[in-house]
Motif scaffolding. Structure first.
Motif, mmCIF file in Angstrom:
data_model
loop_
_atom_site.group_PDB
_atom_site.id
_atom_site.type_symbol
_atom_site.label_atom_id
_atom_site.label_comp_id
_atom_site.label_asym_id
_atom_site.label_seq_id
_atom_site.Cartn_x
_atom_site.Cartn_y
_atom_site.Cartn_z
ATOM 1 N N GLN A 44 4.298 1.042 -8.905
ATOM 2 C CA GLN A 44 4.109 -0.211 -8.830
ATOM 3 C C GLN A 44 4.101 -0.568 -10.542
ATOM 4 O O GLN A 44 4.545 -1.663 -10.853
ATOM 5 N N GLN A 45 3.597 0.213 -11.382
ATOM 6 C CA GLN A 45 3.688 0.031 -12.443
ATOM 7 C C GLN A 45 5.287 -0.246 -13.246
ATOM 8 O O GLN A 45 5.616 -1.063 -13.906
ATOM 9 N N LYS A 47 7.717 -0.977 -11.065
ATOM 10 C CA LYS A 47 8.504 -1.917 -10.817
ATOM 11 C C LYS A 47 8.040 -3.342 -11.359
ATOM 12 O O LYS A 47 8.889 -4.468 -12.001
ATOM 13 N N THR A 81 7.141 1.067 -2.163
ATOM 14 C CA THR A 81 6.553 0.428 -3.164
ATOM 15 C C THR A 81 7.619 -0.639 -3.752
ATOM 16 O O THR A 81 7.121 -1.985 -3.981
ATOM 17 N N TYR A 82 8.793 -0.314 -4.185
ATOM 18 C CA TYR A 82 9.620 -1.273 -4.623
ATOM 19 C C TYR A 82 10.058 -2.181 -3.451
ATOM 20 O O TYR A 82 10.517 -3.403 -3.932
ATOM 21 N N SER A 84 8.302 -3.789 -1.321
ATOM 22 C CA SER A 84 7.360 -4.467 -1.085
ATOM 23 C C SER A 84 7.357 -5.560 -1.902
ATOM 24 O O SER A 84 7.855 -5.738 -2.885
ATOM 25 N N SER A 86 4.783 -7.197 -3.061
ATOM 26 C CA SER A 86 3.653 -6.911 -3.743
ATOM 27 C C SER A 86 3.700 -7.183 -5.095
ATOM 28 O O SER A 86 4.428 -6.431 -5.882
ATOM 29 N N ARG A 87 2.861 -8.020 -5.817
ATOM 30 C CA ARG A 87 2.810 -8.195 -7.425
ATOM 31 C C ARG A 87 1.536 -7.727 -7.886
ATOM 32 O O ARG A 87 1.003 -8.133 -8.944
ATOM 33 N N PRO A 90 -1.574 -2.199 -10.811
ATOM 34 C CA PRO A 90 -1.305 -0.704 -10.145
ATOM 35 C C PRO A 90 -2.569 -0.356 -9.655
ATOM 36 O O PRO A 90 -2.584 0.856 -8.748
ATOM 37 N N ILE A 93 -3.067 -1.425 -5.991
ATOM 38 C CA ILE A 93 -2.251 -0.508 -5.144
ATOM 39 C C ILE A 93 -3.087 1.005 -5.013
ATOM 40 O O ILE A 93 -2.900 1.320 -3.717
#
Length: 109
Positions: A44-45, A47, A81-82, A84, A86-87, A90, A93
């Motif tokens: 997530q970080q 992304k 994760t990529y 998704s 979602s914003r 991290p 998440i």
């Protein structure tokens, strides 16, 4: 102020059982959930920082893993994760992944 107190109380009512459930897990399950949540948070970080999925996968290819299954699992977690929308940050998440992993591990029992 009262609404904040209710929200905080609701959080503790939800969080308390999760903590109690985590204690019934074996060390292996706890390790896997913690490891997976770290991978998800890192993905997530990356992304959110603008790193492409291709570059994130390349980083995982050169990373050393202690167990053979970890590389492919990390690839899958990163790809999910990529994919998704979602914003979330991290840390959020990581927490969500861990909680869902624990629930899944307990449901298997």
């Amino acid at each position: 102020m009262r609404a904040y107190g209710l929200t905080l109380a609701a959080f503790f009512l939800v969080a308390l059982p999760l903590g109690a459930q985590a204690k019934t897990l074996g060390n292996n399950d706890r390790y896997m959930c913690s490891w997976g949540s770290d991978i998800a948070a890192g993905a997530q970080q990356s992304k959110l920082s603008g790193v492409t999925l291709y570059a994130a996968r390349k980083r995982l290819q050169v990373r050393k893993f202690t167990k053979p299954w970890m590389r492919m699992t990390a690839m899958g977690i990163t790809e999910q994760t990529y994919n998704s929308q979602s914003r979330l940050k991290p840390a959020a998440i990581k927490q969500t992944y861990y909680e869902q992993c624990v629930s899944h591990a307990l449901a298997r029992r």
